[in-house]
Enzyme design. Structure first.
Site, PDB file in Angstrom:
ATOM      1  N   LEU A   1      35.750   5.874 -18.556  1.00  0.00           N
ATOM      2  CA  LEU A   1      34.600   6.541 -19.173  1.00  0.00           C
ATOM      3  C   LEU A   1      33.374   5.629 -19.130  1.00  0.00           C
ATOM      4  CD1 LEU A   1      33.622   9.027 -20.901  1.00  0.00           C
ATOM      5  CD2 LEU A   1      34.165   7.634 -22.891  1.00  0.00           C
TER       6      LEU A   1
ATOM      7  N   ASP B   1      44.013   1.273 -30.618  1.00  0.00           N
ATOM      8  CA  ASP B   1      44.538   1.764 -29.350  1.00  0.00           C
ATOM      9  C   ASP B   1      45.156   0.647 -28.517  1.00  0.00           C
ATOM     10  OD1 ASP B   1      43.807   4.334 -29.959  1.00  0.00           O
ATOM     11  OD2 ASP B   1      41.976   4.332 -28.755  1.00  0.00           O
TER      12      ASP B   1
ATOM     13  N   ASP C   1      31.998  -3.923  -7.574  1.00  0.00           N
ATOM     14  CA  ASP C   1      32.759  -4.727  -8.532  1.00  0.00           C
ATOM     15  C   ASP C   1      34.224  -4.332  -8.596  1.00  0.00           C
ATOM     16  OD1 ASP C   1      30.461  -6.044  -9.096  1.00  0.00           O
ATOM     17  OD2 ASP C   1      30.295  -5.398 -11.187  1.00  0.00           O
TER      18      ASP C   1
ATOM     19  N   ASN D   1      46.957   4.052 -19.457  1.00  0.00           N
ATOM     20  CA  ASN D   1      45.532   4.322 -19.222  1.00  0.00           C
ATOM     21  C   ASN D   1      45.111   4.140 -17.771  1.00  0.00           C
ATOM     22  OD1 ASN D   1      44.787   5.119 -21.763  1.00  0.00           O
ATOM     23  ND2 ASN D   1      43.733   3.242 -22.315  1.00  0.00           N
TER      24      ASN D   1
END
Length: 284
Positions: free
Chosen positions: A184, A65, A169, A139
């Site tokens: 995810l 990917d 963060d 993405n």
């Protein structure tokens, strides 16, 4: 027909396959150009180099990917479809396994691949010296804490509404395609890739109430760093640092101007793929 081949040079099997495909295509009077994925980098400012001698009808990646993502950054402005051949691990975005390479190539030359249109995002990054730069991503954009290790503080706006002030963060702003990637891991929801809205997911927030949010198509997400925390942040585009050391003041993320045509050798149902990849499949 002219094809751009992009290989991950760190995977010997992928490089060998790409070289063999160059010869295979030439035997069929198809012109191809082979490059390596590490040459496609926002930091190198060489995204247009593969197109100096003309455009392409298709791009094919040999890797995982990550290789496909790097290729997508280069081909997006040129609206060139991408077929990924998986030589990696998960291969959630790739359209064929390495064992199906030549069947997929035959399907590509005969126009029989399946096409999925994927939404992208546009990130406009504004620096404290008033300069700005724009990036496209398939993405996500990730605003994260820098090398200091300290949490960063920033405000989150959706359109004109101040939604929250976050300490933590950082924040991921992702497309539906990116919902199966970094977002995810940070606890974000899986989103069907046909969705066109963005989502944003806090990274390790110092709060008991911070939650991921899925926005509507057309909504604009703004991340505005508070004074004193601009130097402590790092920005990633699809997992790659933009390589700019200037302090970031704010980031505006919206739907991208382009869609990516993601090609597949076989039709893949998103929920079946998600079940197999993330839930261990279903035993009937």
């Amino acid at each position: 027909m002219r094809i751009l081949l992009v290989a991950n040079k760190n995977k010997e099997e992928a490089v060998q396959a790409a070289r063999e495909v160059v010869d295979w295509l030439a035997e069929r009077s198809v012109e191809s150009v082979l490059i390596y994925a590490d040459t496609l980098s926002y930091r190198l400012d060489r995204m247009d180099k593969p197109f100096e001698q003309g455009s392409y009808d298709l791009s094919i990646t040999f890797g995982g990917d990550g290789t496909l993502l790097r290729c997508s950054h280069a081909v997006l402005p040129h609206q060139i479809p991408v077929l990924g051949i998986n030589f990696g691990n998960l291969g959630f975005l790739t359209g064929a396994d390495s064992s199906e390479l030549y069947e997929a190539l035959d399907a590509a030359l005969s126009g029989k691949l399946y096409r999925e249109q994927r939404a992208t995002l546009r990130a406009d990054i504004f620096y404290d010296d008033a300069r700005s730069v724009s990036y496209d991503a398939l993405n996500e954009l990730a605003l994260t804490r820098g090398n200091s290790g300290s949490v960063i503080h920033f405000d989150v706006f959706v359109n004109e509404t101040h939604l929250s002030r976050v300490s933590g963060d950082g924040m991921i702003v992702n497309t539906a395609t990116g919902s199966t990637a970094y977002a995810l891991s940070a606890g974000g929801p899986l989103i069907n890739p046909q969705s066109r809205g963005l989502a944003f997911v806090p990274i390790a927030p110092h709060s008991l109430v911070s939650r991921a949010v899925v926005a509507m198509p057309g909504d604009v997400v703004t991340l505005k760093l508070l004074d004193g925390f601009q130097e402590n942040s790092t920005v990633f585009i699809d997992g790659e640092t933009i390589g700019d050391e200037r302090p970031v003041k704010q980031i505006i993320v919206s739907n991208g101007p382009h869609q990516l045509d993601l090609m597949r050798y076989r039709f893949v149902d998103f929920y079946t793929q998600a079940s197999n990849s993330f839930f261990g499949g279903v035993n009937d």
